[in-house]
Design an enzyme around this catalytic site. Structure first.
Site, short mmCIF file in Angstrom:
data_model
loop_
_atom_site.label_atom_id
_atom_site.label_comp_id
_atom_site.label_asym_id
_atom_site.label_seq_id
_atom_site.Cartn_x
_atom_site.Cartn_y
_atom_site.Cartn_z
N HIS A 32 -8.75 6.87 -2.23
CA HIS A 32 -9.20 7.11 -0.86
C HIS A 32 -9.39 8.61 -0.65
O HIS A 32 -8.99 9.42 -1.49
CB HIS A 32 -8.19 6.55 0.16
CG HIS A 32 -6.81 7.09 0.00
ND1 HIS A 32 -6.46 8.37 0.37
CD2 HIS A 32 -5.69 6.55 -0.52
CE1 HIS A 32 -5.19 8.56 0.10
NE2 HIS A 32 -4.69 7.48 -0.47
P1 TYD Z 1 -1.48 4.92 0.73
O1 TYD Z 1 -1.63 6.31 1.29
O2 TYD Z 1 -2.67 4.04 0.73
O3 TYD Z 1 -0.89 5.00 -0.75
P2 TYD Z 1 -1.38 5.81 -2.05
O4 TYD Z 1 -2.48 6.73 -1.67
O5 TYD Z 1 -0.18 6.55 -2.48
O6 TYD Z 1 -1.78 4.82 -3.07
O7 TYD Z 1 -0.27 4.24 1.51
C1 TYD Z 1 0.26 3.00 1.10
C2 TYD Z 1 0.86 2.32 2.32
O8 TYD Z 1 1.93 3.09 2.86
C3 TYD Z 1 -0.13 2.11 3.45
O9 TYD Z 1 0.10 0.82 3.99
C4 TYD Z 1 0.24 3.13 4.47
C5 TYD Z 1 1.70 3.39 4.23
N1 TYD Z 1 2.09 4.80 4.49
C6 TYD Z 1 2.82 5.12 5.61
O10 TYD Z 1 3.18 4.24 6.43
N2 TYD Z 1 3.19 6.42 5.82
C7 TYD Z 1 2.82 7.42 4.97
O11 TYD Z 1 3.17 8.61 5.17
C8 TYD Z 1 2.02 7.07 3.81
C9 TYD Z 1 1.58 8.12 2.83
C10 TYD Z 1 1.69 5.76 3.62
#
Ligand code: TYD
Length: 142
Positions: A52
């Site tokens: 993303h």
């Molecule tokens: P995401 O940022 O998509 O994960 P990555 O980029 O590390 O693969 O986040 C995964 C899940 O965690 C998503 O449902 C959102 C949640 N999340 C939070 O609630 N707070 C946060 O600070 C972060 C980074 C993610």
């Protein structure tokens, strides 16, 4: 923002036979004000994270333990970084598509972020990211 704004930043390292120490001070070592810290841990082998971009968020990513790779893409250019030490990190500016993979076992990825979590700040579709990045580049052009 262009991928050339993303860079490895060295952190202070106080070497000591009792164990090394590194510190990060707000307003000094990373080019944004830190509003949030989160970390990835217990990452199973073969996992891929990220996939993303963020519209406005600045991040600084550190391999606190172990190692992993980060692939960056600004919609035009791509760059790959290997993080393997806790005394440097990768600054990622807004509007950069990122993918994290090749996690070693027991690795911990700590992220300092310029804002609190907001799903509205994410672009999770790569085609949409390329479109928005292209629009921004055209609007900021000469
Ligand atoms: P995401 O940022 O998509 O994960 P990555 O980029 O590390 O693969 O986040 C995964 C899940 O965690 C998503 O449902 C959102 C949640 N999340 C939070 O609630 N707070 C946060 O600070 C972060 C980074 C993610």
């Amino acid at each position: 923002m262009p991928i050339s704004d993303c860079k490895i930043i060295q952190l202070p390292k106080i070497a000591d036979p009792r164990g090394n120490l590194t510190f990060i001070e707000g307003g000094r070592h990373v080019p944004f004000e830190i509003q949030r810290v989160y970390y990835l841990y217990d990452v199973p082998g073969g996992s891929e994270r990220g996939g993303h971009a963020h519209r406005d968020l600045h991040q600084f990513i550190i391999a606190m333990s172990g190692s992993f790779d980060i692939a960056l893409d600004d919609g035009v250019e791509k760059k790959r970084f290997h993080l393997a030490r806790s005394y440097y990190g990768l600054y990622v500016c807004p509007m950069i598509w990122r993918e994290l993979d090749n996690f070693s076992s027991g690795s911990v990825c700590m992220v300092l972020a310029s804002n609190r979590y907001s799903e509205a700040d994410y672009i999770r579709d790569h085609a949409e990211f390329v479109r928005v990045a292209g629009e921004q580049a055209r609007n900021s052009g000469p």
